[in-house]
Design a protein around this motif. Structure first.
Motif, PDB file in Angstrom:
ATOM      1  N   PHE A  35      38.207  53.708  46.783  1.00  0.00           N
ATOM      2  CA  PHE A  35      38.841  53.749  45.459  1.00  0.00           C
ATOM      3  C   PHE A  35      38.809  52.379  44.985  1.00  0.00           C
ATOM      4  O   PHE A  35      38.621  51.754  43.982  1.00  0.00           O
ATOM      5  CB  PHE A  35      40.094  54.331  45.411  1.00  0.00           C
ATOM      6  N   ALA A  36      39.466  51.180  45.766  1.00  0.00           N
ATOM      7  CA  ALA A  36      39.574  49.887  45.540  1.00  0.00           C
ATOM      8  C   ALA A  36      38.250  49.257  45.089  1.00  0.00           C
ATOM      9  O   ALA A  36      38.217  48.222  44.206  1.00  0.00           O
ATOM     10  CB  ALA A  36      40.460  49.381  46.537  1.00  0.00           C
ATOM     11  N   SER A  37      37.282  49.678  45.960  1.00  0.00           N
ATOM     12  CA  SER A  37      36.086  48.912  45.785  1.00  0.00           C
ATOM     13  C   SER A  37      35.620  49.389  44.232  1.00  0.00           C
ATOM     14  O   SER A  37      35.015  48.342  43.633  1.00  0.00           O
ATOM     15  CB  SER A  37      35.115  49.482  46.705  1.00  0.00           C
ATOM     16  N   LYS A  38      35.548  50.629  43.901  1.00  0.00           N
ATOM     17  CA  LYS A  38      34.962  50.861  42.455  1.00  0.00           C
ATOM     18  C   LYS A  38      35.852  50.299  41.489  1.00  0.00           C
ATOM     19  O   LYS A  38      35.551  50.098  40.597  1.00  0.00           O
ATOM     20  CB  LYS A  38      35.226  52.605  42.503  1.00  0.00           C
ATOM     21  N   LEU A  39      37.172  50.446  41.748  1.00  0.00           N
ATOM     22  CA  LEU A  39      38.345  49.942  40.623  1.00  0.00           C
ATOM     23  C   LEU A  39      38.278  48.694  40.449  1.00  0.00           C
ATOM     24  O   LEU A  39      37.983  48.178  39.078  1.00  0.00           O
ATOM     25  CB  LEU A  39      39.664  50.376  41.327  1.00  0.00           C
ATOM     26  N   LEU A  40      37.821  47.883  41.577  1.00  0.00           N
ATOM     27  CA  LEU A  40      37.781  46.653  41.394  1.00  0.00           C
ATOM     28  C   LEU A  40      36.469  46.128  40.427  1.00  0.00           C
ATOM     29  O   LEU A  40      36.543  45.038  39.757  1.00  0.00           O
ATOM     30  CB  LEU A  40      37.828  45.568  42.708  1.00  0.00           C
ATOM     31  N   SER A  73      45.713  41.054  41.942  1.00  0.00           N
ATOM     32  CA  SER A  73      45.169  39.580  41.671  1.00  0.00           C
ATOM     33  C   SER A  73      44.122  39.643  40.501  1.00  0.00           C
ATOM     34  O   SER A  73      44.100  38.913  39.546  1.00  0.00           O
ATOM     35  CB  SER A  73      44.425  38.980  42.830  1.00  0.00           C
ATOM     36  N   ALA A  74      43.180  40.709  40.497  1.00  0.00           N
ATOM     37  CA  ALA A  74      42.139  40.970  39.783  1.00  0.00           C
ATOM     38  C   ALA A  74      42.751  41.399  38.207  1.00  0.00           C
ATOM     39  O   ALA A  74      42.335  40.956  37.356  1.00  0.00           O
ATOM     40  CB  ALA A  74      41.160  42.103  40.190  1.00  0.00           C
ATOM     41  N   LEU A  75      43.663  42.226  38.142  1.00  0.00           N
ATOM     42  CA  LEU A  75      44.471  42.490  37.007  1.00  0.00           C
ATOM     43  C   LEU A  75      45.253  41.201  36.364  1.00  0.00           C
ATOM     44  O   LEU A  75      45.271  41.141  35.254  1.00  0.00           O
ATOM     45  CB  LEU A  75      45.364  43.766  37.283  1.00  0.00           C
ATOM     46  N   ARG A  76      45.773  40.478  37.160  1.00  0.00           N
ATOM     47  CA  ARG A  76      46.580  39.530  36.549  1.00  0.00           C
ATOM     48  C   ARG A  76      45.859  38.392  35.733  1.00  0.00           C
ATOM     49  O   ARG A  76      46.330  38.025  34.760  1.00  0.00           O
ATOM     50  CB  ARG A  76      47.097  38.505  37.837  1.00  0.00           C
ATOM     51  N   PRO A  97      57.835  42.510  52.711  1.00  0.00           N
ATOM     52  CA  PRO A  97      56.578  42.383  52.250  1.00  0.00           C
ATOM     53  C   PRO A  97      55.898  42.825  50.967  1.00  0.00           C
ATOM     54  O   PRO A  97      55.328  42.117  50.197  1.00  0.00           O
ATOM     55  CB  PRO A  97      55.837  43.035  53.481  1.00  0.00           C
ATOM     56  N   LEU A  98      56.321  44.101  50.733  1.00  0.00           N
ATOM     57  CA  LEU A  98      55.599  44.384  49.547  1.00  0.00           C
ATOM     58  C   LEU A  98      56.314  43.882  48.171  1.00  0.00           C
ATOM     59  O   LEU A  98      55.585  43.536  47.414  1.00  0.00           O
ATOM     60  CB  LEU A  98      55.790  46.095  49.355  1.00  0.00           C
ATOM     61  N   CYS A  99      57.558  43.615  48.125  1.00  0.00           N
ATOM     62  CA  CYS A  99      58.161  43.036  47.248  1.00  0.00           C
ATOM     63  C   CYS A  99      57.538  41.725  47.012  1.00  0.00           C
ATOM     64  O   CYS A  99      57.492  41.165  45.835  1.00  0.00           O
ATOM     65  CB  CYS A  99      59.713  43.159  47.427  1.00  0.00           C
ATOM     66  N   ARG A 100      57.598  40.799  48.045  1.00  0.00           N
ATOM     67  CA  ARG A 100      57.041  39.523  48.057  1.00  0.00           C
ATOM     68  C   ARG A 100      55.549  39.400  47.416  1.00  0.00           C
ATOM     69  O   ARG A 100      55.415  38.892  46.729  1.00  0.00           O
ATOM     70  CB  ARG A 100      57.275  38.774  49.487  1.00  0.00           C
ATOM     71  N   LEU A 101      54.805  40.462  47.791  1.00  0.00           N
ATOM     72  CA  LEU A 101      53.533  40.604  47.433  1.00  0.00           C
ATOM     73  C   LEU A 101      53.714  40.795  45.851  1.00  0.00           C
ATOM     74  O   LEU A 101      52.883  40.283  45.028  1.00  0.00           O
ATOM     75  CB  LEU A 101      52.678  41.815  47.851  1.00  0.00           C
ATOM     76  N   LEU A 102      54.452  41.699  45.440  1.00  0.00           N
ATOM     77  CA  LEU A 102      54.498  42.083  43.926  1.00  0.00           C
ATOM     78  C   LEU A 102      54.749  40.925  43.144  1.00  0.00           C
ATOM     79  O   LEU A 102      54.411  40.529  42.324  1.00  0.00           O
ATOM     80  CB  LEU A 102      55.485  43.114  43.728  1.00  0.00           C
ATOM     81  N   TYR A 103      55.801  39.964  43.530  1.00  0.00           N
ATOM     82  CA  TYR A 103      56.350  38.906  42.786  1.00  0.00           C
ATOM     83  C   TYR A 103      55.199  37.812  42.948  1.00  0.00           C
ATOM     84  O   TYR A 103      54.934  37.207  41.889  1.00  0.00           O
ATOM     85  CB  TYR A 103      57.640  38.348  43.694  1.00  0.00           C
TER      86      TYR A 103
END
Length: 361
Positions: A35-40, A73-76, A97-103
């Protein structure tokens, strides 16, 4: 008119809730990678900037962190300066870890599927978390630097009451959040609840529970700006406003819906079809009458309503006159307000919006 909002549908969940009819499937790591490969690839083909980007689902946060990080990262890079960058997820997923990634990835707003503060109700809804997980999620997000937080609340669930709705609203209001979205439990076709004997509560009971929720949230500084949405001053969801103001928005991902400014469309739902072909659109056939009804259906969800001149520019003077003639009895009944060049629902009109719309259609 170019789309200024982007919705990305992540069709994976760690578990399937018995009331949910969104396009989703249980997460498998190998499917996540495909999914990620196609979406990216689809994201790389876009040209921004977008004023808002929203990752919904499904449960976007159930993706493996490296995959989610690549997507964010791609969307940002497509987000305009000062734009709103949203993601939704379940309480149990928001660890450090997730919250830090989001920020670090530029997320500015998070929506948490809290649903209730009472563990017995959460259990009856088939949820995998407890209220302590919601509290922990909010605190982890704040610690990471994200302070624009919505909690979803489901009321009128089995065995609920005005008392349980009040308890939930008070518990959510006690947390340092900015927004609450309150939805009554609806038995959608094809869900487990729809064929297992669960019954919706009466309209009177649903109304009483919502009134209790609204009262609590109002006393805690949250104003109702949309049928189901409450926020602190200046914290409206910018992305959702694009939907409710019937503005064009782009959609990616299986099961997503979009609007190109001329017609609405949905992306084919099949996950393996998406792996093969990407976001294939299926357009709805819309006559002028359909477009007017969609405009009213969306814009009258907002407490501020819409400018009558905008309606005239879109649909013509004759259609505006017809609308005003239909709206007049609703205004006299205290359900609509025609003032300062706008048509807007009263608070009672928001509560009875389905009936108001039938009268306008």
């Amino acid at each position: 008119m170019r789309e200024k909002a982007l919705y990305v549908h992540i069709p994976f969940c760690q578990g399937i809730c018995p009331y949910c009819d969104f396009n989703k499937t249980l997460y498998r790591p190998e499917w996540g990678k495909r999914f990620a490969s196609k979406l990216l690839g689809e994201i790389a083909a876009l040209t921004g900037p977008f004023s808002s980007i929203y990752l919904g689902g499904g449960t976007p946060t159930c993706l493996a962190l490296p995959l989610l990080g690549q997507i964010l990262s791609a969307l940002r890079g497509l987000l305009e300066e000062g734009g709103e960058f949203d993601i939704e997820g379940n309480p149990e997923s928001f660890d450090g870890p997730l919250c830090r990634l989001l920020y670090d990835s530029g997320i500015t707003r998070v929506s948490i599927g809290a649903q209730s503060s009472q563990d017995a109700i959460l259990h009856s809804l088939g949820r995998r978390h407890r209220h302590e997980d919601t509290v922990r999620a909010v605190m982890n997000l704040l610690s990471s630097g994200i302070d624009n937080i919505n909690l979803d609340l489901i009321y009128a669930s089995p065995n609920s009451s005005v008392h349980t709705a009040t308890v939930d609203a008070k518990a959510f209001s006690a947390l340092p959040i900015t927004h609450v979205s309150a939805y009554s439990l609806i038995l959608e076709k094809g869900t487990y609840f729809s064929f297992s004997g669960v019954k919706e509560l009466s309209q009177d009971e649903q109304g009483a529970q919502f009134e209790a929720i609204e009262g609590v949230l109002s006393r805690h500084g949250m104003s109702r700006y949309e049928v189901s949405s409450f926020c602190k001053k200046g914290r409206e969801c910018a992305h959702n406003l694009a939907y409710w103001e019937d503005k064009p928005y782009l959609a990616l991902g299986p099961g997503a819906s979009g609007y190109d400014g001329n017609a609405h469309y949905s992306i084919k739902r099949g996950l393996f079809e998406y792996f093969e072909y990407g976001s294939r659109r299926v357009y709805e056939e819309e006559r002028e009458k359909d477009k007017i009804e969609i405009f009213l259906l969306t814009n009258l969800r907002l407490a501020k309503g819409f400018e009558l001149n905008r309606f005239r520019l879109l649909f013509g003077k004759a259609e505006l006159q017809t609308l005003l003639e239909k709206a007049k009895p609703m205004a006299e009944a205290g359900l609509l307000r025609i003032s300062s060049g706008r048509l807007s629902p009263t608070n009672r009109g928001l509560n009875l919006l389905d009936s108001v719309l039938v009268s306008l259609f």
